[in-house]
Design a protein around this motif. Sequence first.
Motif, PDB file in Angstrom:
ATOM      1  N   LEU A 130      43.256  25.374  44.122  1.00 22.28           N
ATOM      2  CA  LEU A 130      43.324  26.804  43.823  1.00 22.28           C
ATOM      3  C   LEU A 130      41.903  27.345  43.830  1.00 22.28           C
ATOM      4  O   LEU A 130      41.024  26.783  43.174  1.00 22.28           O
ATOM      5  CB  LEU A 130      43.953  27.043  42.444  1.00 22.28           C
ATOM      6  N   ALA A 131      41.677  28.406  44.592  1.00 19.86           N
ATOM      7  CA  ALA A 131      40.354  29.036  44.651  1.00 19.86           C
ATOM      8  C   ALA A 131      40.433  30.421  44.025  1.00 19.86           C
ATOM      9  O   ALA A 131      41.377  31.170  44.266  1.00 19.86           O
ATOM     10  CB  ALA A 131      39.882  29.142  46.092  1.00 19.86           C
ATOM     11  N   GLU A 132      39.438  30.740  43.201  1.00 18.06           N
ATOM     12  CA  GLU A 132      39.317  32.072  42.611  1.00 18.06           C
ATOM     13  C   GLU A 132      37.915  32.582  42.876  1.00 18.06           C
ATOM     14  O   GLU A 132      36.943  31.837  42.734  1.00 18.06           O
ATOM     15  CB  GLU A 132      39.562  32.035  41.105  1.00 18.06           C
ATOM     16  N   VAL A 133      37.829  33.843  43.273  1.00 18.84           N
ATOM     17  CA  VAL A 133      36.532  34.478  43.474  1.00 18.84           C
ATOM     18  C   VAL A 133      36.346  35.473  42.339  1.00 18.84           C
ATOM     19  O   VAL A 133      37.184  36.355  42.126  1.00 18.84           O
ATOM     20  CB  VAL A 133      36.458  35.191  44.846  1.00 18.84           C
ATOM     21  N   VAL A 134      35.264  35.293  41.582  1.00 20.09           N
ATOM     22  CA  VAL A 134      34.946  36.169  40.460  1.00 20.09           C
ATOM     23  C   VAL A 134      33.782  37.045  40.910  1.00 20.09           C
ATOM     24  O   VAL A 134      32.783  36.545  41.421  1.00 20.09           O
ATOM     25  CB  VAL A 134      34.561  35.360  39.203  1.00 20.09           C
ATOM     26  N   GLY A 135      33.934  38.351  40.720  1.00 23.00           N
ATOM     27  CA  GLY A 135      32.867  39.266  41.116  1.00 23.00           C
ATOM     28  C   GLY A 135      32.773  40.441  40.172  1.00 23.00           C
ATOM     29  O   GLY A 135      33.658  40.667  39.337  1.00 23.00           O
ATOM     30  N   GLU A 136      31.681  41.185  40.301  1.00 21.41           N
ATOM     31  CA  GLU A 136      31.531  42.404  39.512  1.00 21.41           C
ATOM     32  C   GLU A 136      32.400  43.480  40.132  1.00 21.41           C
ATOM     33  O   GLU A 136      32.399  43.680  41.340  1.00 21.41           O
ATOM     34  CB  GLU A 136      30.070  42.853  39.484  1.00 21.41           C
ATOM     35  N   THR A 137      33.141  44.157  39.289  1.00 19.75           N
ATOM     36  CA  THR A 137      34.037  45.208  39.747  1.00 19.75           C
ATOM     37  C   THR A 137      34.033  46.337  38.723  1.00 19.75           C
ATOM     38  O   THR A 137      33.543  46.163  37.603  1.00 19.75           O
ATOM     39  CB  THR A 137      35.468  44.641  39.959  1.00 19.75           C
ATOM     40  N   THR A 138      34.563  47.475  39.085  1.00 22.83           N
ATOM     41  CA  THR A 138      34.614  48.625  38.182  1.00 22.83           C
ATOM     42  C   THR A 138      36.034  48.824  37.689  1.00 22.83           C
ATOM     43  O   THR A 138      36.983  48.827  38.472  1.00 22.83           O
ATOM     44  CB  THR A 138      34.136  49.903  38.903  1.00 22.83           C
TER      45      THR A 138
END
Length: 179
Positions: A130-138
């Motif tokens: 399982l891959a998850e991409v965590v990023g800055e978001t509004t």
Amino acid sequence: MKYLRHIVTKAVVAKGKKRTESCETLRPPNTPSSILGCWVINHTYQSKKHGKFVEVTGKFDINVWYAHHDHSKTSVFTETVNYKDRIKLSFRDKDSTGEEVHVRVIQQPNCTEAIIVNGQFQVTVERELLAEVVGETTVCIQVYDEDFEEEWSYEDESSSSSSSSYSSSSEDFHDSSSL
């Protein structure tokens, strides 16, 4: 009075999952008579995001315990297998920044079948990642003034006093003694 506020935060912005089944051919030094056991150990991996995919590069060891020389001797044959999986991502937010990739193993590489074909082992191995991409978001939220209090619906709860419960147990005591 209420108004909207934009908050910049880190969140999961994309996910993907991949189950892989591969057939590995191993060539032992002795001609095998039978397979006595097979297991997969030492799984390691690294991951990196490439566009709409996460590429996982890893390796694991396959150990096959087998009999040879007409079932008179046994040995364990070990071989390291390298793999590369591409996990397609589904995005919730395409405009994120500062992305980090997190890969989690749902199913460790595991032997589902091991057979002998023409003096070689054919080992079927399954794995799931399982891959998850965590990023800055509004995130946009609704904000109320400080003196605003949310309405709660609740019922008043009544409790009995300790003296009434004592008197009822005292009556039970007298009733049982009169018998």
